[in-house]
Design a protein around this motif. Sequence first.
Motif, PDB file in Angstrom:
ATOM      1  N   LYS A 275       0.831  -1.201   0.000  1.00 39.77           N
ATOM      2  CA  LYS A 275       0.000   0.000   0.000  1.00 39.77           C
ATOM      3  C   LYS A 275       0.869   1.257   0.000  1.00 39.77           C
ATOM      4  CE  LYS A 275      -4.507   1.027   1.164  1.00 39.77           C
ATOM      5  NZ  LYS A 275      -5.754   0.564   1.720  1.00 39.77           N
ATOM      6  N   LYS A 276       1.911   1.251   0.821  1.00 35.38           N
ATOM      7  CA  LYS A 276       2.812   2.398   0.884  1.00 35.38           C
ATOM      8  C   LYS A 276       3.457   2.642  -0.484  1.00 35.38           C
ATOM      9  CE  LYS A 276       6.719   2.132   3.285  1.00 35.38           C
ATOM     10  NZ  LYS A 276       7.639   2.136   4.460  1.00 35.38           N
ATOM     11  N   LYS A 277       3.887   1.560  -1.120  1.00 36.96           N
ATOM     12  CA  LYS A 277       4.522   1.670  -2.431  1.00 36.96           C
ATOM     13  C   LYS A 277       3.526   2.156  -3.485  1.00 36.96           C
ATOM     14  CE  LYS A 277       7.204  -0.976  -5.796  1.00 36.96           C
ATOM     15  NZ  LYS A 277       7.770  -2.306  -6.136  1.00 36.96           N
ATOM     16  N   GLY A 278       2.319   1.553  -3.461  1.00 35.86           N
ATOM     17  CA  GLY A 278       1.306   1.915  -4.447  1.00 35.86           C
ATOM     18  C   GLY A 278       0.852   3.356  -4.323  1.00 35.86           C
ATOM     19  N   LEU A 279       0.823   3.870  -3.087  1.00 31.82           N
ATOM     20  CA  LEU A 279       0.404   5.249  -2.854  1.00 31.82           C
ATOM     21  C   LEU A 279       1.573   6.235  -2.974  1.00 31.82           C
ATOM     22  CD1 LEU A 279      -1.984   4.689   0.214  1.00 31.82           C
ATOM     23  CD2 LEU A 279      -2.662   5.175  -2.146  1.00 31.82           C
ATOM     24  N   LYS A 280       2.793   5.666  -3.203  1.00 36.84           N
ATOM     25  CA  LYS A 280       3.999   6.471  -3.365  1.00 36.84           C
ATOM     26  C   LYS A 280       4.258   7.359  -2.133  1.00 36.84           C
ATOM     27  CE  LYS A 280       3.798   6.577  -8.442  1.00 36.84           C
ATOM     28  NZ  LYS A 280       2.788   5.529  -8.563  1.00 36.84           N
ATOM     29  N   LEU A 281       4.209   6.728  -0.968  1.00 39.54           N
ATOM     30  CA  LEU A 281       4.435   7.431   0.295  1.00 39.54           C
ATOM     31  C   LEU A 281       5.741   6.967   0.924  1.00 39.54           C
ATOM     32  CD1 LEU A 281       0.840   7.171   1.845  1.00 39.54           C
ATOM     33  CD2 LEU A 281       1.851   9.186   0.749  1.00 39.54           C
ATOM     34  N   GLU A 282       6.462   7.893   1.505  1.00 39.44           N
ATOM     35  CA  GLU A 282       7.686   7.515   2.219  1.00 39.44           C
ATOM     36  C   GLU A 282       7.349   6.883   3.559  1.00 39.44           C
ATOM     37  OE1 GLU A 282      10.487  10.671   2.598  1.00 39.44           O
ATOM     38  OE2 GLU A 282      10.541  11.096   0.446  1.00 39.44           O
ATOM     39  N   GLU A 283       6.223   7.293   4.133  1.00 38.75           N
ATOM     40  CA  GLU A 283       5.804   6.785   5.443  1.00 38.75           C
ATOM     41  C   GLU A 283       4.296   6.609   5.438  1.00 38.75           C
ATOM     42  OE1 GLU A 283       7.658   7.831   9.712  1.00 38.75           O
ATOM     43  OE2 GLU A 283       6.327   9.391   8.944  1.00 38.75           O
ATOM     44  N   ILE A 294      -6.221   2.558  -6.117  1.00 42.03           N
ATOM     45  CA  ILE A 294      -6.644   3.144  -7.386  1.00 42.03           C
ATOM     46  C   ILE A 294      -8.031   3.728  -7.180  1.00 42.03           C
ATOM     47  CG2 ILE A 294      -7.597   0.920  -8.201  1.00 42.03           C
ATOM     48  CD1 ILE A 294      -6.815   1.784 -11.045  1.00 42.03           C
ATOM     49  N   GLU A 295      -8.282   4.850  -7.789  1.00 41.69           N
ATOM     50  CA  GLU A 295      -9.600   5.465  -7.695  1.00 41.69           C
ATOM     51  C   GLU A 295     -10.658   4.532  -8.285  1.00 41.69           C
ATOM     52  OE1 GLU A 295     -10.605   8.754  -6.359  1.00 41.69           O
ATOM     53  OE2 GLU A 295      -8.834   7.971  -5.370  1.00 41.69           O
ATOM     54  N   GLY A 296     -11.900   4.715  -7.860  1.00 44.26           N
ATOM     55  CA  GLY A 296     -12.978   3.862  -8.350  1.00 44.26           C
ATOM     56  C   GLY A 296     -12.980   3.744  -9.859  1.00 44.26           C
ATOM     57  N   GLU A 574      -3.220 -13.160  -2.620  1.00 46.41           N
ATOM     58  CA  GLU A 574      -3.684 -11.957  -3.304  1.00 46.41           C
ATOM     59  C   GLU A 574      -2.736 -10.776  -3.072  1.00 46.41           C
ATOM     60  OE1 GLU A 574      -7.820 -11.191  -2.591  1.00 46.41           O
ATOM     61  OE2 GLU A 574      -8.436 -12.969  -3.718  1.00 46.41           O
ATOM     62  N   VAL A 575      -2.046 -10.771  -1.934  1.00 42.64           N
ATOM     63  CA  VAL A 575      -1.012  -9.756  -1.721  1.00 42.64           C
ATOM     64  C   VAL A 575       0.078  -9.915  -2.780  1.00 42.64           C
ATOM     65  CG1 VAL A 575       0.825  -8.957  -0.173  1.00 42.64           C
ATOM     66  CG2 VAL A 575      -1.449  -9.448   0.750  1.00 42.64           C
ATOM     67  N   GLU A 576       0.466 -11.169  -3.050  1.00 42.35           N
ATOM     68  CA  GLU A 576       1.471 -11.421  -4.098  1.00 42.35           C
ATOM     69  C   GLU A 576       0.941 -11.006  -5.467  1.00 42.35           C
ATOM     70  OE1 GLU A 576       4.635 -12.355  -3.573  1.00 42.35           O
ATOM     71  OE2 GLU A 576       4.077 -12.135  -1.453  1.00 42.35           O
ATOM     72  N   ASP A 577      -0.354 -11.270  -5.705  1.00 39.03           N
ATOM     73  CA  ASP A 577      -0.948 -10.897  -6.995  1.00 39.03           C
ATOM     74  C   ASP A 577      -0.945  -9.384  -7.203  1.00 39.03           C
ATOM     75  OD1 ASP A 577      -1.450 -13.541  -7.541  1.00 39.03           O
ATOM     76  OD2 ASP A 577      -3.550 -13.494  -6.906  1.00 39.03           O
ATOM     77  N   ILE A 578      -1.267  -8.654  -6.144  1.00 39.81           N
ATOM     78  CA  ILE A 578      -1.361  -7.196  -6.299  1.00 39.81           C
ATOM     79  C   ILE A 578       0.022  -6.562  -6.416  1.00 39.81           C
ATOM     80  CG2 ILE A 578      -1.362  -6.372  -3.884  1.00 39.81           C
ATOM     81  CD1 ILE A 578      -3.896  -4.709  -4.702  1.00 39.81           C
ATOM     82  N   LYS A 579       1.024  -7.213  -5.826  1.00 40.25           N
ATOM     83  CA  LYS A 579       2.411  -6.739  -5.979  1.00 40.25           C
ATOM     84  C   LYS A 579       2.792  -6.662  -7.455  1.00 40.25           C
ATOM     85  CE  LYS A 579       4.635  -8.403  -1.707  1.00 40.25           C
ATOM     86  NZ  LYS A 579       5.588  -9.417  -1.200  1.00 40.25           N
ATOM     87  N   LYS A 580       2.385  -7.701  -8.204  1.00 38.16           N
ATOM     88  CA  LYS A 580       2.732  -7.776  -9.627  1.00 38.16           C
ATOM     89  C   LYS A 580       2.073  -6.648 -10.419  1.00 38.16           C
ATOM     90  CE  LYS A 580       3.024 -12.801  -9.232  1.00 38.16           C
ATOM     91  NZ  LYS A 580       2.278 -14.046  -9.471  1.00 38.16           N
ATOM     92  N   LEU A 581       0.875  -6.234  -9.979  1.00 43.52           N
ATOM     93  CA  LEU A 581       0.132  -5.220 -10.711  1.00 43.52           C
ATOM     94  C   LEU A 581       0.661  -3.810 -10.468  1.00 43.52           C
ATOM     95  CD1 LEU A 581      -3.541  -6.494 -10.322  1.00 43.52           C
ATOM     96  CD2 LEU A 581      -2.169  -6.486 -12.403  1.00 43.52           C
ATOM     97  N   ILE A 582       1.308  -3.586  -9.332  1.00 41.04           N
ATOM     98  CA  ILE A 582       1.778  -2.216  -9.066  1.00 41.04           C
ATOM     99  C   ILE A 582       3.278  -2.065  -9.316  1.00 41.04           C
ATOM    100  CG2 ILE A 582      -0.025  -1.790  -7.361  1.00 41.04           C
ATOM    101  CD1 ILE A 582       2.229  -1.910  -5.228  1.00 41.04           C
ATOM    102  N   ASN A 583       3.968  -3.169  -9.666  1.00 37.11           N
ATOM    103  CA  ASN A 583       5.414  -3.079  -9.964  1.00 37.11           C
ATOM    104  C   ASN A 583       5.649  -2.378 -11.306  1.00 37.11           C
ATOM    105  OD1 ASN A 583       6.404  -4.170  -7.657  1.00 37.11           O
ATOM    106  ND2 ASN A 583       6.422  -6.272  -8.420  1.00 37.11           N
TER     107      ASN A 583
END
Length: 583
Positions: A275-283, A294-296, A574-583
Amino acid sequence: MENYKWDLSKIFKTEEEINTAVKFIDEEMKRLEELKENPKSNLLSILDLRSSVSRTMDKLYVYSHMKRDEDANISSNQKLAMEMESLMNSIGSQFSFIEPLILGIEDKELNKLIDSQEYSIYKTYIKRVIRKKPHTLSEKEEFILSSASEMGDSAQNTFYMLSYGDMKFPVLEKTEEKIELTHANYTNMLTNPNRNIRQEAFEKMYSTYDKYKNTFASTLMGAIKNLVIQSKLKNFESARTLPLFEDDVDLSVYDSLISAVHDKLTTMYEYLEVKKKGLKLEELHMYDVYVPLIEGVDRKIPYEEAKSLIIEALKPLGEDYVKIIEKAFNESWIDVYPREGKKSGAYSWGCYDSNPYILMNYTDDLNSLFTLAHELGHSVHSYLSRKNNPYINSRYTIFVAEVASTLNELLLMDYMLKTSKDENEKLYLLNYHLEQFRTTVFRQTMFAEFEREIHKRVENKEALTAKEFSDIYYELNKKYFGENMKIDEQIALEWARIPHFYSNFYVYKYATGFSAATVLSTKILKSEKGTLEDYMEFLSDGGNNFPIDQLQKAGADMSDENTVKSALDVFAKEVEDIKKLIN
């Protein structure tokens, strides 16, 4: 548009039919007074009479309230609902003598009744009344305890009045139009893409609660003490045992849920990193966790398309199940679209003698699609429970109530992920599902652990102030969210906001129900031998068996912590699946 409204005329066609039903109840209640002159000899007649009156009363109550929900602007709908509420309360108090009457009968005689053919329909009911015998006081003591119950409820009432009546929140300065923060808009603020708005809402919410924390600590302490006193008076070994007793749930089920979630917390930490990576947050802060990755997705799904998608998605449940879904669509079970005067939200309701109706406010989007699938799960469960059982055994418990609805959503999720060709839509769907896991399994289990700890301390004669509640709650947040997330100090006060802590040891049922549905849906999708048949039997059991037994027979043993772990394995995948989508 009439094709998209429910047809309540199938319950009552005319006002005359309503009046006839009310008159029937009045006449039966007069007959009850005669039977009460010799209640022990007339027990079977009294039970039959209560069954017929309650069945008719349910019909009147459900109809009147659904008519009000259909259009609250019609004053006659409001009036009828209020009248039926009053009648139901009156009837309930007049039948309150039955359980003490049964418990006053000697065990030998009760066993004869249970084994007799004429009482066969009431066998399960009487057995469950007998279970309460060790925890039932004398008639006089029960009367005193019952009379004092309103005082015991004062803590919850004070919580509600303070939270939703007296408390006022500050204006949010960072929104486009400066608006007052409220309970109603707080969740929307936490999902706002603007981080400044999220942070401001979070900090102002808890700075307000900080002003009232001592009062909230007092109300929560009062609610805990009330349960502790009740459990002692009613001969329960602990406060936790009393609310679990009704569903015949062993403490080990509760404890194994917490233990299983502890073992899988590393997957939650991984999700938060995603989530942190996907939202591009340092913290990542506590006010960031509700923001979608992702937005609706702007996909329009008209109602007719939703019907087709749901039918396709639920085909793994077999032809018989799908036929019931088609009945719901074709026989006016569903009130589909929003309109002036109609109740907001969604529900599945009905009575033994009606269709399991669904109120929707369908808006042609993915959320509406999943809500419709969810409510259809409730309706099929109710339909099969009523169809396969006499009235007295036709109701399933809250413990299992969310299993069928959640399982429908999970099958729909699986179908949508497999058929979607849009990467953004897949990301949206996975995020939606992972958030369900986070909020329904992890979060509710954290609540359950908080409840277990605070009740245990009070039973050990420890006085809890706002500081102790906050310290316990803060440490649990650290445990459940992990070291790589910023656990803002304000979150320590979240306990003061949660109404469920006044419904003792209730929240764990959300986590167990979601876990059971996840395990069963996985088995059904794999076409494991016998799973579908066992699941349909579960849906048809009504209230014949206790919920743990029902789920065990269906294939989800909630007394085994491996069941919850299996559900959380799906989360990990599903955590592994979503990792692939945001890489």
